[in-house]
Write a protein that holds these residues in place. Structure first.
Motif, short mmCIF file in Angstrom:
data_model
loop_
_atom_site.label_atom_id
_atom_site.label_comp_id
_atom_site.label_asym_id
_atom_site.label_seq_id
_atom_site.Cartn_x
_atom_site.Cartn_y
_atom_site.Cartn_z
N HIS A 36 0.83 -1.21 0.00
CA HIS A 36 0.00 0.00 0.00
C HIS A 36 0.86 1.26 0.00
O HIS A 36 1.87 1.33 0.70
N LEU A 37 0.45 2.25 -0.78
CA LEU A 37 1.17 3.51 -0.87
C LEU A 37 0.35 4.61 -0.19
O LEU A 37 -0.85 4.75 -0.45
N ILE A 38 1.01 5.35 0.66
CA ILE A 38 0.38 6.44 1.41
C ILE A 38 0.95 7.76 0.92
O ILE A 38 2.17 7.90 0.78
N ASP A 39 0.08 8.72 0.67
CA ASP A 39 0.47 10.08 0.33
C ASP A 39 0.29 10.89 1.62
O ASP A 39 -0.83 11.21 2.00
N ALA A 40 1.40 11.16 2.30
CA ALA A 40 1.32 11.79 3.62
C ALA A 40 1.79 13.24 3.61
O ALA A 40 2.84 13.55 3.05
N GLN A 41 0.98 14.11 4.21
CA GLN A 41 1.43 15.46 4.48
C GLN A 41 2.45 15.36 5.61
O GLN A 41 2.31 14.51 6.50
N VAL A 42 3.45 16.23 5.60
CA VAL A 42 4.51 16.19 6.61
C VAL A 42 4.40 17.40 7.52
O VAL A 42 4.52 18.53 7.07
N ALA A 43 4.17 17.14 8.80
CA ALA A 43 4.12 18.19 9.83
C ALA A 43 5.43 18.11 10.61
O ALA A 43 5.65 17.16 11.35
N GLN A 44 6.31 19.10 10.40
CA GLN A 44 7.61 19.01 11.04
C GLN A 44 7.96 20.18 11.93
O GLN A 44 8.87 20.06 12.77
N THR A 45 7.25 21.30 11.83
CA THR A 45 7.52 22.41 12.76
C THR A 45 6.59 22.27 13.97
O THR A 45 5.55 21.60 13.88
N PRO A 46 6.93 22.88 15.09
CA PRO A 46 6.03 22.81 16.25
C PRO A 46 4.61 23.28 15.92
O PRO A 46 3.64 22.68 16.37
N GLU A 47 4.48 24.33 15.13
CA GLU A 47 3.16 24.86 14.77
C GLU A 47 2.39 23.86 13.91
O GLU A 47 1.20 23.64 14.12
N GLN A 48 3.07 23.28 12.92
CA GLN A 48 2.42 22.29 12.04
C GLN A 48 1.99 21.07 12.84
O GLN A 48 0.89 20.55 12.65
N ARG A 49 2.84 20.61 13.74
CA ARG A 49 2.51 19.44 14.56
C ARG A 49 1.36 19.75 15.51
O ARG A 49 0.49 18.90 15.73
N ALA A 50 1.33 20.96 16.07
CA ALA A 50 0.25 21.33 17.01
C ALA A 50 -1.10 21.38 16.30
O ALA A 50 -2.11 20.98 16.87
N THR A 51 -1.13 21.81 15.05
CA THR A 51 -2.39 21.88 14.29
C THR A 51 -2.77 20.51 13.74
O THR A 51 -3.94 20.13 13.79
N GLY A 52 -1.80 19.77 13.24
CA GLY A 52 -2.06 18.42 12.73
C GLY A 52 -3.24 18.37 11.77
O GLY A 52 -3.33 19.16 10.84
N LEU A 53 -4.16 17.45 12.02
CA LEU A 53 -5.33 17.28 11.15
C LEU A 53 -6.57 17.97 11.71
O LEU A 53 -7.69 17.66 11.30
N MET A 54 -6.38 18.92 12.62
CA MET A 54 -7.52 19.65 13.18
C MET A 54 -8.35 20.29 12.07
O MET A 54 -7.82 20.74 11.06
N PHE A 55 -9.64 20.31 12.28
CA PHE A 55 -10.63 21.01 11.45
C PHE A 55 -10.87 20.37 10.07
O PHE A 55 -11.68 20.86 9.30
N ARG A 56 -10.20 19.26 9.75
CA ARG A 56 -10.46 18.58 8.48
C ARG A 56 -11.75 17.80 8.59
O ARG A 56 -11.98 17.10 9.56
N ARG A 57 -12.59 17.91 7.59
CA ARG A 57 -13.88 17.21 7.59
C ARG A 57 -13.81 15.89 6.84
O ARG A 57 -14.67 15.04 7.00
N GLU A 58 -12.78 15.71 6.00
CA GLU A 58 -12.61 14.47 5.27
C GLU A 58 -11.14 14.31 4.88
O GLU A 58 -10.39 15.29 4.85
N MET A 59 -10.77 13.06 4.62
CA MET A 59 -9.42 12.77 4.16
C MET A 59 -9.49 11.52 3.30
O MET A 59 -10.05 10.50 3.72
N PRO A 60 -8.97 11.59 2.07
CA PRO A 60 -8.99 10.40 1.22
C PRO A 60 -8.31 9.21 1.91
O PRO A 60 -7.39 9.39 2.71
#
Length: 148
Positions: A36-60
């Protein structure tokens, strides 16, 4: 002075709006989990990691988010402001999944790694289980390549 105050108010309003919106434009990386192949967004800064997947209503189904930390540590995640049920894979440097945790939306219960890890991969809840991927399985891709 009034112009400066207006600018500051406009800027703070923009920042407040940004905190209530999903982050959709992070860098991406391809990760393999068996066949299986995953297309992953990369959260690497503290701000990006703190927000993560918050507020997303859907994800493929083939997408996820890879959280990258500077060094291995005990990692704990919660789901405040996260609308999707997720499964977190806590992943060692070499791509081995240490443990998995199913997480309910909009909760503050901590879900922690069983040992220090540098990566956490969040996918839609059940993604790993449906594919027979569990603790001990190995992920592949650029983040997990051996560095000399």
């Amino acid at each position: 002075m009034a112009a400066a105050l207006s600018f500051c108010l406009a800027l703070s309003a923009t920042c407040a709006l940004a905190q209530d919106a999903p982050q959709m434009n992070l860098p991406r990386v391809k990760i393999s989990a068996g066949m299986h192949l995953i297309d992953a967004q990369v959260a690497q800064t503290p701000e990006q990691r703190a927000t993560g997947l918050m507020f997303r209503r859907e994800m493929p189904q083939h997408e996820g988010m890879l959280f990258v930390f500077e060094q291995p540590a005990d990692q704990c995640f919660w789901m405040k402001n996260t609308l999707l049920p997720l499964t977190a894979a806590f992943v060692a440097n070499d791509g081995t999944i240490v443990n998995l945790a199913d997480m309910k939306p909009q909760t503050t219960n901590p879900h922690c790694s069983a040992q220090p890890v540098r990566y956490v991969l969040e996918m839609n809840k059940g993604w790993f289980a449906k594919r027979g991927i569990k603790a001990g399985s190995k992920l592949g891709g650029q983040p997990f390549e051996v560095r000399n």
